[in-house]
Design a protein around this motif. Sequence first.
Motif, PDB file in Angstrom:
ATOM      1  N   ASP A  84       0.851  -1.181   0.000  1.00 49.72           N
ATOM      2  CA  ASP A  84       0.000   0.000   0.000  1.00 49.72           C
ATOM      3  C   ASP A  84       0.890   1.235   0.000  1.00 49.72           C
ATOM      4  O   ASP A  84       2.081   1.156   0.315  1.00 49.72           O
ATOM      5  CB  ASP A  84      -0.881   0.015   1.256  1.00 49.72           C
ATOM      6  N   HIS A  85       0.300   2.375  -0.325  1.00 50.91           N
ATOM      7  CA  HIS A  85       1.081   3.618  -0.305  1.00 50.91           C
ATOM      8  C   HIS A  85       1.349   4.025   1.149  1.00 50.91           C
ATOM      9  O   HIS A  85       0.483   3.881   2.005  1.00 50.91           O
ATOM     10  CB  HIS A  85       0.346   4.734  -1.051  1.00 50.91           C
ATOM     11  N   VAL A  87       1.582   6.418   4.272  1.00 49.78           N
ATOM     12  CA  VAL A  87       0.751   7.556   4.645  1.00 49.78           C
ATOM     13  C   VAL A  87       1.594   8.565   5.424  1.00 49.78           C
ATOM     14  O   VAL A  87       2.313   8.172   6.347  1.00 49.78           O
ATOM     15  CB  VAL A  87      -0.441   7.075   5.502  1.00 49.78           C
ATOM     16  N   TRP A  97       3.667  -1.629   5.074  1.00 46.36           N
ATOM     17  CA  TRP A  97       2.771  -1.401   3.936  1.00 46.36           C
ATOM     18  C   TRP A  97       2.655  -2.611   3.006  1.00 46.36           C
ATOM     19  O   TRP A  97       1.972  -2.555   1.986  1.00 46.36           O
ATOM     20  CB  TRP A  97       3.226  -0.148   3.181  1.00 46.36           C
ATOM     21  N   ASN A 122      -0.899  -0.638   7.653  1.00 46.20           N
ATOM     22  CA  ASN A 122      -1.916  -0.746   6.603  1.00 46.20           C
ATOM     23  C   ASN A 122      -3.130  -1.559   7.051  1.00 46.20           C
ATOM     24  O   ASN A 122      -4.246  -1.299   6.613  1.00 46.20           O
ATOM     25  CB  ASN A 122      -1.334  -1.263   5.295  1.00 46.20           C
ATOM     26  N   ALA A 162      -7.164   5.151  -8.100  1.00 48.55           N
ATOM     27  CA  ALA A 162      -6.635   4.892  -6.753  1.00 48.55           C
ATOM     28  C   ALA A 162      -5.575   5.935  -6.392  1.00 48.55           C
ATOM     29  O   ALA A 162      -5.558   6.442  -5.265  1.00 48.55           O
ATOM     30  CB  ALA A 162      -6.058   3.484  -6.671  1.00 48.55           C
ATOM     31  N   ASP A 163      -4.707   6.273  -7.340  1.00 47.48           N
ATOM     32  CA  ASP A 163      -3.671   7.275  -7.077  1.00 47.48           C
ATOM     33  C   ASP A 163      -4.285   8.643  -6.772  1.00 47.48           C
ATOM     34  O   ASP A 163      -3.766   9.389  -5.942  1.00 47.48           O
ATOM     35  CB  ASP A 163      -2.712   7.401  -8.267  1.00 47.48           C
ATOM     36  N   ASP A 166      -5.848   8.369  -3.067  1.00 51.85           N
ATOM     37  CA  ASP A 166      -4.973   8.142  -1.912  1.00 51.85           C
ATOM     38  C   ASP A 166      -4.777   9.380  -1.029  1.00 51.85           C
ATOM     39  O   ASP A 166      -4.966   9.294   0.189  1.00 51.85           O
ATOM     40  CB  ASP A 166      -3.618   7.582  -2.349  1.00 51.85           C
ATOM     41  N   CYS A 169      -7.973  10.126   0.891  1.00 50.01           N
ATOM     42  CA  CYS A 169      -8.171   9.158   1.973  1.00 50.01           C
ATOM     43  C   CYS A 169      -7.257   9.491   3.156  1.00 50.01           C
ATOM     44  O   CYS A 169      -7.685   9.402   4.315  1.00 50.01           O
ATOM     45  CB  CYS A 169      -7.914   7.736   1.481  1.00 50.01           C
ATOM     46  N   ASP A 170      -6.032   9.900   2.863  1.00 51.19           N
ATOM     47  CA  ASP A 170      -5.113  10.268   3.931  1.00 51.19           C
ATOM     48  C   ASP A 170      -5.620  11.488   4.695  1.00 51.19           C
ATOM     49  O   ASP A 170      -5.483  11.560   5.926  1.00 51.19           O
ATOM     50  CB  ASP A 170      -3.714  10.545   3.375  1.00 51.19           C
TER      51      ASP A 170
END
Length: 187
Positions: A84-85, A87, A97, A122, A162-163, A166, A169-170
């Motif tokens: 996952d990216h 955060v 992640w 994550n 998704a990019d 992200d 979402c953060d």
Amino acid sequence: MSAIAIVRPDATWAAQYDKTAQVIHNILGDTALRIDHIGSTAVPGLAAKDVLDIQATVVSEPDLDDAVELLVAADWEVRPPRRDHPVPGLPKDELQWVKRLVIEPMYRRRVNLHVRVAGRANQRYALLFRDYLRAHPDTAAAYGEFKKRAASLPLESVGEYADLKDPVCDLIYLPAEEWAERTGWTV
């Protein structure tokens, strides 16, 4: 034309999750510590892609691959990414992640199954994000509106979508951490 379709909330998503979680439990058995409905379809009233996001939590890193082997043997398909990216403000350690992403067998209900290790950043992120949105319907509604607008952009892939999501979402997750501390929320 966007590669993403956001649909109105479906009151049956929770029941669809229950049925799918039982199938996953039957495949993974004790390899999974827990199986959780995550993502937008887990938040009542939130518009979403009509894909169930589910998280299977395992004990350790080797269990990630054990779980994937069991799922592949049951005709599930492994997909990228394998992490996952990270955060902002959370641990930068790559191990925090790591995940495996597996999708359903052909011609079954669409599922993104995220296999993550218990106690990692994550794994917590997915559960806290869901619970914060459940407890804050106005934030969920604003997030839903963002997703609709993002999906209307000429995106070529789910990855681009998704990019784009992200950082948003953060922005939701960071106050969720404060909320968790204030309320005593735990995984």
